[in-house]
Write an enzyme that holds these catalytic residues in place. Structure first.
Site, PDB file in Angstrom:
ATOM      1  N   HIS A  28       0.848  -1.190   0.000  1.00 24.79           N
ATOM      2  CA  HIS A  28       0.000   0.000   0.000  1.00 24.79           C
ATOM      3  C   HIS A  28       0.882   1.237   0.000  1.00 24.79           C
ATOM      4  CE1 HIS A  28      -3.066   2.918   1.166  1.00 24.79           C
ATOM      5  NE2 HIS A  28      -3.889   2.068   0.587  1.00 24.79           N
ATOM      6  N   GLU A  65      -7.782  -5.217  -0.707  1.00 20.71           N
ATOM      7  CA  GLU A  65      -8.325  -5.977  -1.835  1.00 20.71           C
ATOM      8  C   GLU A  65      -8.296  -7.489  -1.611  1.00 20.71           C
ATOM      9  OE1 GLU A  65      -9.731  -4.119  -3.726  1.00 20.71           O
ATOM     10  OE2 GLU A  65      -8.563  -2.371  -4.316  1.00 20.71           O
TER      11      GLU A  65
HETATM   12  N1  COA Z   1       4.088  -6.725  -5.358  1.00 15.70           N
HETATM   13  C1  COA Z   1       5.333  -6.447  -5.812  1.00 15.70           C
HETATM   14  N2  COA Z   1       6.035  -5.367  -5.432  1.00 15.70           N
HETATM   15  C2  COA Z   1       5.471  -4.558  -4.533  1.00 15.70           C
HETATM   16  C3  COA Z   1       4.200  -4.794  -4.001  1.00 15.70           C
HETATM   17  C4  COA Z   1       3.496  -5.930  -4.458  1.00 15.70           C
HETATM   18  N3  COA Z   1       2.287  -6.216  -4.021  1.00 15.70           N
HETATM   19  N4  COA Z   1       3.895  -3.819  -3.130  1.00 15.70           N
HETATM   20  C5  COA Z   1       4.937  -2.987  -3.109  1.00 15.70           C
HETATM   21  N5  COA Z   1       5.899  -3.422  -3.957  1.00 15.70           N
HETATM   22  C6  COA Z   1       7.172  -2.795  -4.239  1.00 15.70           C
HETATM   23  C7  COA Z   1       6.941  -1.465  -4.929  1.00 15.70           C
HETATM   24  O1  COA Z   1       6.829  -1.606  -6.331  1.00 15.70           O
HETATM   25  C8  COA Z   1       8.157  -0.701  -4.518  1.00 15.70           C
HETATM   26  O2  COA Z   1       9.235  -1.133  -5.322  1.00 15.70           O
HETATM   27  P1  COA Z   1      10.453  -0.131  -5.678  1.00 15.70           P
HETATM   28  O3  COA Z   1      11.074   0.198  -4.363  1.00 15.70           O
HETATM   29  O4  COA Z   1      11.314  -0.969  -6.575  1.00 15.70           O
HETATM   30  O5  COA Z   1       9.803   1.053  -6.349  1.00 15.70           O
HETATM   31  C9  COA Z   1       8.410  -1.196  -3.103  1.00 15.70           C
HETATM   32  O6  COA Z   1       7.774  -2.478  -3.024  1.00 15.70           O
HETATM   33  C10 COA Z   1       7.858  -0.313  -2.039  1.00 15.70           C
HETATM   34  O7  COA Z   1       6.543   0.009  -2.341  1.00 15.70           O
HETATM   35  P2  COA Z   1       5.773   1.109  -1.493  1.00 15.70           P
HETATM   36  O8  COA Z   1       6.489   2.412  -1.574  1.00 15.70           O
HETATM   37  O9  COA Z   1       5.507   0.541  -0.176  1.00 15.70           O
HETATM   38  O10 COA Z   1       4.383   1.191  -2.287  1.00 15.70           O
HETATM   39  P3  COA Z   1       4.080   1.904  -3.673  1.00 15.70           P
HETATM   40  O11 COA Z   1       3.407   3.210  -3.349  1.00 15.70           O
HETATM   41  O12 COA Z   1       5.248   1.935  -4.585  1.00 15.70           O
HETATM   42  O13 COA Z   1       3.020   0.904  -4.287  1.00 15.70           O
HETATM   43  C11 COA Z   1       0.972  -0.222  -4.632  1.00 15.70           C
HETATM   44  C12 COA Z   1       1.742   0.764  -3.727  1.00 15.70           C
HETATM   45  C13 COA Z   1      -0.435  -0.405  -4.038  1.00 15.70           C
HETATM   46  C14 COA Z   1       0.844   0.357  -6.052  1.00 15.70           C
HETATM   47  C15 COA Z   1       1.739  -1.563  -4.650  1.00 15.70           C
HETATM   48  O14 COA Z   1       1.824  -2.061  -3.344  1.00 15.70           O
HETATM   49  C16 COA Z   1       1.103  -2.602  -5.570  1.00 15.70           C
HETATM   50  O15 COA Z   1       1.323  -2.550  -6.770  1.00 15.70           O
HETATM   51  N6  COA Z   1       0.342  -3.560  -4.996  1.00 15.70           N
HETATM   52  C17 COA Z   1      -0.334  -4.561  -5.793  1.00 15.70           C
HETATM   53  C18 COA Z   1      -1.626  -4.027  -6.399  1.00 15.70           C
HETATM   54  C19 COA Z   1      -2.721  -3.868  -5.367  1.00 15.70           C
HETATM   55  O16 COA Z   1      -2.978  -4.738  -4.564  1.00 15.70           O
HETATM   56  N7  COA Z   1      -3.391  -2.702  -5.448  1.00 15.70           N
HETATM   57  C20 COA Z   1      -4.466  -2.360  -4.540  1.00 15.70           C
HETATM   58  C21 COA Z   1      -4.054  -1.252  -3.613  1.00 15.70           C
HETATM   59  S1  COA Z   1      -5.247  -0.941  -2.346  1.00 15.70           S
END
Ligand code: COA
Length: 371
Positions: free
Chosen positions: A258, A311
């Site tokens: 998240h 989700e």
């Molecule tokens: N799968 C793979 N990688 C993930 C991840 C996941 N579920 N959640 C976080 N990461 C990665 C990010 O891409 C980021 O990588 P980076 O450092 O190489 O850029 C790192 O972990 C840190 O992420 P963070 O800063 O905590 O979150 P974010 O704002 O970049 O991403 C989301 C937030 C929601 C877009 C991301 O967690 C995601 O894509 N989740 C899966 C989709 C999902 O469930 N969406 C519903 C959201 S309510």
């Protein structure tokens, strides 16, 4: 000129009285109320009233969306025609919202009084379940079902989609999902809707823009992918290897991570409880997978604290409530529209256009030269 961080992460871009998210604490609130507690204890109509009119019933009259759910005749025809030709319920939803606003002359917010904007807000949020359920039935060759104003929003949505009155347990579980997802800070779709509202555009235009943002798999498009993921993994003992393979291939694990939460997503906690109340083998299987996926994610990025998001358990609740998977993301729009309408009113009332800047990073500019 100040430069914002990538994704505007951590940047405060507005003031709101509607609620907030405390990511480090795993807490979110609607106005001054603990939102997870509202999801456990209150109806969607109570929380709708809180968002639009500022307080909880019985202190003020409760909003009754029942009589507002019926579509005007021409709009019902248009929705049916769209549903017959379009596969995506979110496409039909956009058409239906714009149609209702047009037929009922719901003009630019710039020209609407506060009472008129409130009227737009209630009407446009109320027709969302009707449009979505109609789309589902027409696509499956079933007769569309008109709303029953005597039912609550959640129960009537399930009834209009399935054709049968839902069980009390399923209706309450979906209602809890809806309450838990009405609003959530300055997420991408809320921000989008507010940007459109800041131009003085009509409320339906702002909502349709919000729907566009919500369809993205990184935002609202995740729940149907989550249930597909649970299917694909199959059994909990396969989750660890499956997750490692996905990460190695550079794929996202749906339902995890998240942008704001660093502690457990409180919506996920409420929905896991709701899933447990509905029961069934899927709940235990999902819980086993969740544990293993979290362990792999923690080992993969030990400093990021990647948590289960709303989700994952939403997908289990919606599946157990019998909603078709194609309706999972659209169901998110049923509740989030209520939140967007409150934000649109707040933004439109502020009367200031949102207009940031971008830094040009292309080839050097030659003033006066075009080739
Ligand atoms: N799968 C793979 N990688 C993930 C991840 C996941 N579920 N959640 C976080 N990461 C990665 C990010 O891409 C980021 O990588 P980076 O450092 O190489 O850029 C790192 O972990 C840190 O992420 P963070 O800063 O905590 O979150 P974010 O704002 O970049 O991403 C989301 C937030 C929601 C877009 C991301 O967690 C995601 O894509 N989740 C899966 C989709 C999902 O469930 N969406 C519903 C959201 S309510």
């Amino acid at each position: 000129m100040q430069t914002a961080p990538p994704g505007l992460k951590g940047l405060v871009v507005a003031e709101t009285e509607l609620g907030g998210v405390r990511g480090e604490e795993g807490f979110f609130h609607y106005r001054q109320h603990d939102a997870a507690r509202l999801a456990r204890e209150r109806s969607l109509e109570d929380v709708w009233t809180l968002h639009i009119d500022g307080a909880l019933p019985p202190a003020i009259p409760i909003i009754d969306g029942g009589p507002l759910r019926a579509l005007p005749g021409p709009c019902a025809d248009l929705v049916d025609a769209a549903a017959a030709r379009l596969t995506d319920p979110m496409a039909t939803l956009r058409i239906g919202l714009l149609a209702v606003a047009d037929v009922e002359s719901r003009a630019a917010t710039l020209d609407r009084s506060p009472d008129e904007m409130r009227d737009d807000a209630l009407r446009l949020a109320a027709v969302v379940p009707t449009i979505l359920a109609r789309h589902h039935r027409v696509r499956h060759g079933l007769q569309p079902i008109d709303p029953d104003p005597a039912l609550g929003h959640a129960a009537d949505y399930l009834r209009m989609a399935s054709g049968v009155p839902p069980s009390e347990g399923a209706a309450r579980a979906v209602e809890q999902y809806l309450v838990a997802t009405v609003d959530h800070g300055f997420n991408a779709s809320t921000f989008t809707a507010r940007v459109v509202a800041s131009t003085g555009a009509d409320m339906a235009g702002a909502l349709v823009a919000g729907v566009g943002a919500l369809t993205g798999p990184l935002h609202g498009g995740a729940p149907s992918r989550c249930i597909a993921m649970i299917d694909e993994i199959g059994t909990a003992d396969r989750a660890r290897a499956w997750t490692r393979d996905q990460l190695a291939a550079g794929r996202k694990i749906m339902g995890f991570g998240h942008a704001v939460y660093r502690a457990e997503d409180p919506r996920g906690v409420v929905l896991r409880e709701a899933a447990e109340r509905l029961g069934g083998e899927l709940v235990g299987r999902a819980a086993g997978m969740e544990q293993q996926i979290l362990e792999v994610l923690a080992a993969w990025k030990p400093h990021q604290r990647i948590v289960t998001n709303v989700e994952f358990w939403a997908s289990v609740v919606l599946e157990l409530a019998g909603l078709p998977r194609a309706m999972f993301t659209p169901t998110f729009a049923v509740s989030r529209t209520i939140g967007w309408t409150a934000h649109v009113i707040e933004q439109a009332s502020a009367g200031k256009i949102i207009r940031p800047s971008a830094r040009y990073i292309g080839p050097p500019v030659q003033v006066g030269v075009t080739t």
